[in-house]
Scaffold this motif. Structure first.
Motif, PDB file in Angstrom:
ATOM      1  N   ASP A 659     -28.065  18.474 -13.936  1.00 48.66           N
ATOM      2  CA  ASP A 659     -27.956  17.443 -14.977  1.00 48.66           C
ATOM      3  C   ASP A 659     -29.163  16.530 -14.877  1.00 48.66           C
ATOM      4  OD1 ASP A 659     -27.489  15.741 -12.816  1.00 48.66           O
ATOM      5  OD2 ASP A 659     -25.320  15.718 -13.117  1.00 48.66           O
ATOM      6  N   ASP A 660     -29.164  15.450 -15.628  1.00 52.38           N
ATOM      7  CA  ASP A 660     -30.321  14.553 -15.654  1.00 52.38           C
ATOM      8  C   ASP A 660     -30.542  13.838 -14.331  1.00 52.38           C
ATOM      9  OD1 ASP A 660     -30.726  15.295 -18.232  1.00 52.38           O
ATOM     10  OD2 ASP A 660     -30.275  13.346 -19.142  1.00 52.38           O
ATOM     11  N   TYR A 661     -29.562  13.877 -13.447  1.00 54.61           N
ATOM     12  CA  TYR A 661     -29.682  13.198 -12.162  1.00 54.61           C
ATOM     13  C   TYR A 661     -30.044  14.149 -11.017  1.00 54.61           C
ATOM     14  CZ  TYR A 661     -28.024   8.961 -14.343  1.00 54.61           C
ATOM     15  OH  TYR A 661     -27.926   7.851 -15.151  1.00 54.61           O
ATOM     16  N   ASN A 662     -30.260  15.408 -11.333  1.00 55.75           N
ATOM     17  CA  ASN A 662     -30.726  16.355 -10.320  1.00 55.75           C
ATOM     18  C   ASN A 662     -32.244  16.287 -10.270  1.00 55.75           C
ATOM     19  OD1 ASN A 662     -31.452  18.543  -8.723  1.00 55.75           O
ATOM     20  ND2 ASN A 662     -29.826  19.851  -9.522  1.00 55.75           N
ATOM     21  N   SER A 663     -32.762  15.322  -9.553  1.00 54.29           N
ATOM     22  CA  SER A 663     -34.203  15.068  -9.541  1.00 54.29           C
ATOM     23  C   SER A 663     -34.993  16.095  -8.759  1.00 54.29           C
ATOM     24  CB  SER A 663     -34.475  13.664  -8.980  1.00 54.29           C
ATOM     25  OG  SER A 663     -33.988  12.672  -9.860  1.00 54.29           O
ATOM     26  N   THR A 729     -46.599  14.816 -11.005  1.00 55.03           N
ATOM     27  CA  THR A 729     -45.575  13.923 -10.470  1.00 55.03           C
ATOM     28  C   THR A 729     -44.620  13.486 -11.584  1.00 55.03           C
ATOM     29  OG1 THR A 729     -47.051  12.018 -10.755  1.00 55.03           O
ATOM     30  CG2 THR A 729     -47.038  13.094  -8.602  1.00 55.03           C
ATOM     31  N   VAL A 730     -43.392  13.207 -11.187  1.00 60.97           N
ATOM     32  CA  VAL A 730     -42.348  12.788 -12.126  1.00 60.97           C
ATOM     33  C   VAL A 730     -41.578  11.637 -11.483  1.00 60.97           C
ATOM     34  CG1 VAL A 730     -40.404  13.498 -13.563  1.00 60.97           C
ATOM     35  CG2 VAL A 730     -42.080  15.208 -12.810  1.00 60.97           C
ATOM     36  N   ILE A 731     -41.298  10.609 -12.297  1.00 62.01           N
ATOM     37  CA  ILE A 731     -40.394   9.559 -11.832  1.00 62.01           C
ATOM     38  C   ILE A 731     -39.194   9.520 -12.766  1.00 62.01           C
ATOM     39  CG2 ILE A 731     -42.212   8.174 -10.759  1.00 62.01           C
ATOM     40  CD1 ILE A 731     -42.067   6.318 -13.226  1.00 62.01           C
ATOM     41  N   ALA A 732     -38.039   9.218 -12.199  1.00 61.92           N
ATOM     42  CA  ALA A 732     -36.808   9.095 -12.985  1.00 61.92           C
ATOM     43  C   ALA A 732     -36.069   7.849 -12.512  1.00 61.92           C
ATOM     44  CB  ALA A 732     -35.938  10.331 -12.819  1.00 61.92           C
ATOM     45  N   PHE A 733     -35.567   7.082 -13.456  1.00 54.67           N
ATOM     46  CA  PHE A 733     -34.900   5.832 -13.083  1.00 54.67           C
ATOM     47  C   PHE A 733     -33.953   5.402 -14.200  1.00 54.67           C
ATOM     48  CE2 PHE A 733     -38.691   4.793 -15.432  1.00 54.67           C
ATOM     49  CZ  PHE A 733     -38.396   3.677 -16.191  1.00 54.67           C
ATOM     50  N   ASP A 734     -33.027   4.505 -13.838  1.00 56.17           N
ATOM     51  CA  ASP A 734     -32.086   3.915 -14.792  1.00 56.17           C
ATOM     52  C   ASP A 734     -32.437   2.447 -14.987  1.00 56.17           C
ATOM     53  OD1 ASP A 734     -30.123   6.136 -15.147  1.00 56.17           O
ATOM     54  OD2 ASP A 734     -29.902   5.884 -12.991  1.00 56.17           O
ATOM     55  N   ALA A 735     -32.573   2.057 -16.256  1.00 59.36           N
ATOM     56  CA  ALA A 735     -32.864   0.655 -16.551  1.00 59.36           C
ATOM     57  C   ALA A 735     -32.702   0.411 -18.048  1.00 59.36           C
ATOM     58  CB  ALA A 735     -34.280   0.300 -16.108  1.00 59.36           C
ATOM     59  N   HIS A 736     -32.528  -0.853 -18.396  1.00 58.76           N
ATOM     60  CA  HIS A 736     -32.601  -1.254 -19.795  1.00 58.76           C
ATOM     61  C   HIS A 736     -34.019  -1.769 -20.023  1.00 58.76           C
ATOM     62  CE1 HIS A 736     -30.872  -3.797 -23.362  1.00 58.76           C
ATOM     63  NE2 HIS A 736     -31.891  -3.016 -23.714  1.00 58.76           N
ATOM     64  N   ASN A 745     -40.813   1.989 -28.745  1.00 61.04           N
ATOM     65  CA  ASN A 745     -39.417   2.223 -29.089  1.00 61.04           C
ATOM     66  C   ASN A 745     -38.615   2.715 -27.892  1.00 61.04           C
ATOM     67  OD1 ASN A 745     -37.149   2.528 -30.771  1.00 61.04           O
ATOM     68  ND2 ASN A 745     -37.622   4.697 -31.096  1.00 61.04           N
ATOM     69  N   PRO A 746     -38.556   1.940 -26.809  1.00 60.26           N
ATOM     70  CA  PRO A 746     -37.689   2.359 -25.702  1.00 60.26           C
ATOM     71  C   PRO A 746     -36.227   2.302 -26.126  1.00 60.26           C
ATOM     72  CG  PRO A 746     -38.488   0.132 -25.338  1.00 60.26           C
ATOM     73  CD  PRO A 746     -39.209   0.648 -26.551  1.00 60.26           C
ATOM     74  N   PRO A 747     -35.357   3.067 -25.504  1.00 62.33           N
ATOM     75  CA  PRO A 747     -33.937   3.021 -25.875  1.00 62.33           C
ATOM     76  C   PRO A 747     -33.384   1.608 -25.757  1.00 62.33           C
ATOM     77  CG  PRO A 747     -34.378   4.862 -24.398  1.00 62.33           C
ATOM     78  CD  PRO A 747     -35.623   4.046 -24.433  1.00 62.33           C
ATOM     79  N   ALA A 748     -32.650   1.205 -26.745  1.00 63.32           N
ATOM     80  CA  ALA A 748     -32.126  -0.167 -26.780  1.00 63.32           C
ATOM     81  C   ALA A 748     -30.840  -0.275 -25.971  1.00 63.32           C
ATOM     82  CB  ALA A 748     -31.903  -0.599 -28.219  1.00 63.32           C
ATOM     83  N   GLU A 749     -30.868   0.257 -24.752  1.00 68.11           N
ATOM     84  CA  GLU A 749     -29.675   0.256 -23.907  1.00 68.11           C
ATOM     85  C   GLU A 749     -30.065   0.624 -22.484  1.00 68.11           C
ATOM     86  OE1 GLU A 749     -27.072   3.302 -25.304  1.00 68.11           O
ATOM     87  OE2 GLU A 749     -28.630   4.831 -25.299  1.00 68.11           O
ATOM     88  N   PHE A 750     -29.146   0.457 -21.591  1.00 66.16           N
ATOM     89  CA  PHE A 750     -29.328   0.936 -20.215  1.00 66.16           C
ATOM     90  C   PHE A 750     -29.288   2.455 -20.255  1.00 66.16           C
ATOM     91  CE2 PHE A 750     -27.917   2.031 -15.937  1.00 66.16           C
ATOM     92  CZ  PHE A 750     -28.709   1.200 -15.140  1.00 66.16           C
ATOM     93  N   ALA A 751     -30.343   3.118 -19.772  1.00 70.44           N
ATOM     94  CA  ALA A 751     -30.434   4.573 -19.928  1.00 70.44           C
ATOM     95  C   ALA A 751     -31.242   5.188 -18.796  1.00 70.44           C
ATOM     96  CB  ALA A 751     -31.075   4.909 -21.275  1.00 70.44           C
ATOM     97  N   ARG A 752     -31.126   6.501 -18.683  1.00 73.55           N
ATOM     98  CA  ARG A 752     -31.909   7.275 -17.738  1.00 73.55           C
ATOM     99  C   ARG A 752     -33.255   7.612 -18.380  1.00 73.55           C
ATOM    100  NH1 ARG A 752     -31.978   8.158 -12.262  1.00 73.55           N
ATOM    101  NH2 ARG A 752     -32.571  10.288 -11.692  1.00 73.55           N
TER     102      ARG A 752
END
Length: 842
Positions: A659-663, A729-736, A745-752
């Motif tokens: 899934d999206d969290y399998n980094s 390299t790839v970075i993945a994080f959760d933030a608003h 146009n970043p997502p207007a919400e807390f997202a991955r």
């Protein structure tokens, strides 16, 4: 008894129709696989004029793919290819200057080595994805008459120098690089040739890293604004004629009609634009950022080698380069000539949508047909009206006939899917057709498509005509396929009613022969390239029901190629039909028995395996990650055998949720969604000292200019990513995220969020500027980042020559690759990547 009588039995009728049933596909296949004679000489001995030379093109492809090797963006080999390309461009420029000095022609060749950095959004597979690149390069050659007017409007030709992870990329895309270089030579060396409009040759250096090079040119090159149209040269295979699979303007389709051997249909265009094929090209960047129309052209035959190790010159069919080169040269000459439509295709810049192309086009034998959608509606509407008038006396019967045809079509689509389910679920032999190539899939699922089919001849006419007209009203050009089938069937029925039958209501065998020939011819021409692309690629869609997808595709295309099979089956009565059903059932069961004994893969139709050796610098653990991109049987057993031989009997392979969290699989995100991964713990040498945590060589994420505004509830900082010795390299994080330097146009919400990087060799730092919304209640504890990168010196077999510098990953890969070759008999192509990963709160 004559052919005008319907009284012959099934066997005798099939014998009578046999020549037509064999001749139509024979002609179609001969045409489809016809290629020109490869040329070795640089000049034509008869005319003493320069000509496209396949030998020269393949020489370039061989140098790039084998002498330089695996040109993955960010590697040393990528830099070597860049230097080589600059040499070739400058040599072409010197030749151009010589010609001008000796002949006085109006000709100028300019060369740029563009280098730059940037970011762009790249949505894929319904995932929001962002790219960042540093110091990437393009080599650009512009050929013009040297005047400002001659440079005002330009044709762009594009091919990419890089290859994917890890593939030598002879067809994808070194052959296209060679074709563009040879086109420059032929044009410059042709006496008297001078372009009215410029030709820009873009040798872009980062397509496989998600089109960074074409984005760099489109957004930053000083001559990009002069581009009016683009021709993109690609490859997803290594045999056959290149396919025009995407066209976006009527003027460009008209230009394509002038090539020596056109091969393209609106059907291929509609399939690609539907998103069914999970593939994309640099064409996307030119459309989005230059807003120009064009042609997307690719070699597609034998795409089993697409992105594989065996994408080598030795596996490129003779004549492929000659065909693509001559067609490309013809396009350049036509579009740069006086009177070309090129100046009409004014570049309005991004954000100004061009009018959608409304033209039907298709190649049929040696001819290329094209007409506008408005004409199509008139033609198809006339056919439908004529069909209604012709069948009006028996509309009641045709209603029942159409119902029978509908039932037959459902049966023809359903029966192959039953076979597919039995092969996959019951016999455990899913994808048994893969190693046999696209014709093997047709042989397995073809016979069963004729089961349960019965109806009447005229109902087919009405359905084909109605489908053509109705689909065209929706603005789908592929409706032409139903028109091409319906028109000869209508003509044969009309002729049958007027001149062929001996008794009222009978259908002559001549009507079948005349009505079926063209649909079988065109149906074959559509089916073969379609299955050439779909069969190999469907076999790499992870856990998708590949067997059912292929079965449905063949059933649909088969019913379109043989539209008169249903009334023909109805012709002989219930007993004859029952016998035919029995014979076809026996043939299908026999086919299933044969295919159930076959191996799914062989040495030229290989299983694609993805293997990551991952060192986690946060936990100091080492793991082996293994995944497959297909649903064929035997993968679990292969993983268990690898675990036993390489990790020890006390270790077990653990299936992992993707899934999206399998980094761990973020280097392949979002394609990783197709993979079925296992994770295996590896023992660590007690004397091992990680080079990725030492000062000056560490893989690190740090916050620079970090400011928290509690009143505004925001935090702003620059994330700095240092990755010496690592690429992609790839970075993945959760933030608003409220604002960043990626887009507006970043997502207007807390997202991955996933941000992927690709840069020039030894460009080891990149940054991401962020303003984020603080969590409710205060500043919080920071943002958790997952990070991962590929070791530039640890990709097997691309880095075999420097294996000693690849650390534990390359030691394991060398052993594992030899093990796979021995255990599987060469039926596995493994992508072996050394990775470094970790997590940090910033």
């Amino acid at each position: 008894m004559s052919l005008l009588s319907p009284k012959w039995g099934l066997g005798r009728s099939l014998v009578a129709l046999g020549p037509m049933l064999l001749l139509a596909p024979f002609i179609a296949l001969k045409q489809h696989y016809s290629l020109p004679e490869p040329q070795t000489a640089l000049t034509d001995a008869r005319t003493d004029l320069p000509q496209i030379s396949e030998a020269r093109i393949l020489g370039f492809a061989k140098h790039l793919s084998e002498d330089i090797g695996y040109r993955t963006v960010g590697t040393y080999e990528h830099a070597l290819a860049d230097a080589w390309m600059v040499e070739q461009a400058e040599a072409a420029q010197r030749n151009c200057e010589r010609v001008v000095r000796e002949s006085g022609r109006k000709l100028e060749c300019e060369v740029w080595r563009q280098q730059g950095s940037g970011t762009h959004r790249f949505d894929m597979m319904s995932k929001r994805l962002y790219k960042s690149y540093q110091n990437l390069t393009n080599i650009v050659v512009r050929v013009s008459d040297g005047t400002p007017a001659g440079k005002e409007h330009a044709l762009l030709l594009n091919a990419h120098l890089d290859s994917t992870l890890p593939s030598p990329g002879a067809a994808d895309d070194a052959i296209s690089v060679g074709i563009m270089l040879d086109c420059i030579r032929v044009l410059v060396d042709t006496p008297g040739w001078s372009p009215a409009h410029a030709a820009i040759f873009l040798f872009n250096h980062a397509e496989e890293s998600l089109q960074d090079g074409s984005h760099l040119f489109s957004t930053q090159h000083p001559v990009a604004h002069t581009v009016r149209a683009v021709i993109n040269l690609e490859a997803a295979g290594s045999t056959g004629r290149e396919l025009l699979f995407q066209a976006t303007s009527e003027e460009m389709v008209e230009a394509y009609s002038h090539v020596p051997r056109p091969f393209g249909t609106i059907f291929a265009n509609d399939v690609f634009n539907s998103g069914v094929l999970l593939s994309d090209t640099d064409f996307r960047q030119f459309e989005e950022y230059l807003n120009v129309p064009g042609l997307d052209i690719a070699i597609v035959g034998n795409s089993y080698l697409y992105h594989m190790r065996k994408d080598l010159v030795e596996n490129i069919e003779a004549g492929v380069a000659q065909n693509m080169g001559e067609n490309t040269l013809a396009l350049i000459r036509h579009l740069t000539a006086p009177g070309s439509a090129l100046p009409q295709l004014i570049n309005d810049g991004p954000g100004h949508k061009k009018k959608k192309m409304q033209m039907v086009y298709f190649g049929l034998m040696s001819h290329f047909f094209m007409y506008r959608f408005a004409t199509a509606k008139v033609l198809y509407g006339a056919l439908l009206a004529s069909a209604l008038a012709l069948t009006r006396p028996v509309w009641g019967e045709q209603a029942r006939g159409m119902l029978a045809v509908g039932v037959g079509i459902v049966g023809s689509m359903g029966a192959p899917n039953v076979v597919a389910l039995v092969m996959h679920r019951v016999l455990g032999k899913g994808m048994s057709w893969f190693a046999g190539g696209h014709f093997a899939a047709i042989r397995l699922y073809g016979p069963v498509t004729l089961l349960d089919e019965k109806s009447v001849y005229a109902a087919i006419v009405l359905l084909q005509a109605a489908a053509a007209f109705g689909i065209q009203l929706l603005g789908v050009g592929s409706a032409a396929a139903f028109f091409i089938s319906g028109l000869p069937i209508f003509g044969s029925l009309l002729l049958n009613n007027v001149a062929l039958t001996t008794r009222k209501g009978e259908v002559s065998l001549w009507a079948y022969a005349l009505g079926q020939f063209l649909p079988l011819l065109t149906g074959t021409l559509i089916m073969v390239p379609t299955v050439e692309v779909f069969v190999p690629l469907t076999g790499r869609l992870g856990n998708a029901p590949a067997d059912n997808i292929v079965a449905t595709l063949i059933a649909f295309l088969g019913s379109q190629a043989l539209p008169l099979a249903i009334p023909f089956a109805h012709r002989f009565g219930r007993k004859a039909l029952q016998k035919a059903v029995l014979v076809l059932t026996v043939a299908t069961v026999a086919n299933m028995a044969i295919y159930a004994r076959r191996d799914v893969f062989d040495d030229m139709h290989q299983k694609r395996l993805f293997v990551l050796h991952l060192e986690n610098v946060t936990t100091h653990e080492h793991h082996l990650h293994i995944a497959a991109a297909d649903g064929a049987p035997g993968f679990h057993e292969l993983v268990q055998a690898i675990t036993s031989d390489f990790a020890g009997l006390q270790t077990s392979a653990v299936p992992v949720v993707m899934d999206d969290y399998n980094s761990d699989w973020d280097p392949l995100y979002p394609f990783s969604a197709f993979l079925s991964p296992y994770k295996i713990e590896l023992p660590t040498d007690t004397g091992y000292a990680s080079p990725w945590i030492a000062p000056g060589t560490s893989f690190a994420l740090t916050a620079v200019n970090d400011v928290t505004d509690l009143a505004a509830g925001t935090r702003s900082f620059t994330l700095q990513v240092d990755h010496p010795g690592l690429i992609w390299t790839v970075i993945a994080f959760d933030a608003h995220v409220l604002k960043w330097n990626l887009d507006n146009n970043p997502p207007a919400e807390f997202a991955r969020h996933h941000v992927k990087e690709a840069s020039y060799y030894k460009a080891d730092t990149w940054t991401l500027e962020l303003i984020v919304q603080l969590p409710a209640g205060g500043a919080g504890e920071g943002i958790a980042f997952n990070f991962i990168g590929l070791q530039e010196k640890a990709m097997w077999p691309g880095k075999r020559a420097v294996k000693a510098q690849g650390g534990p990953a390359m030691v394991l890969f060398e052993r594992l690759d030899a093990w796979l070759e021995e255990k599987t008999g060469g039926t596995v192509d493994a992508t072996l990547l050394g990775c470094v990963a970790g997590s940090v709160v910033v």
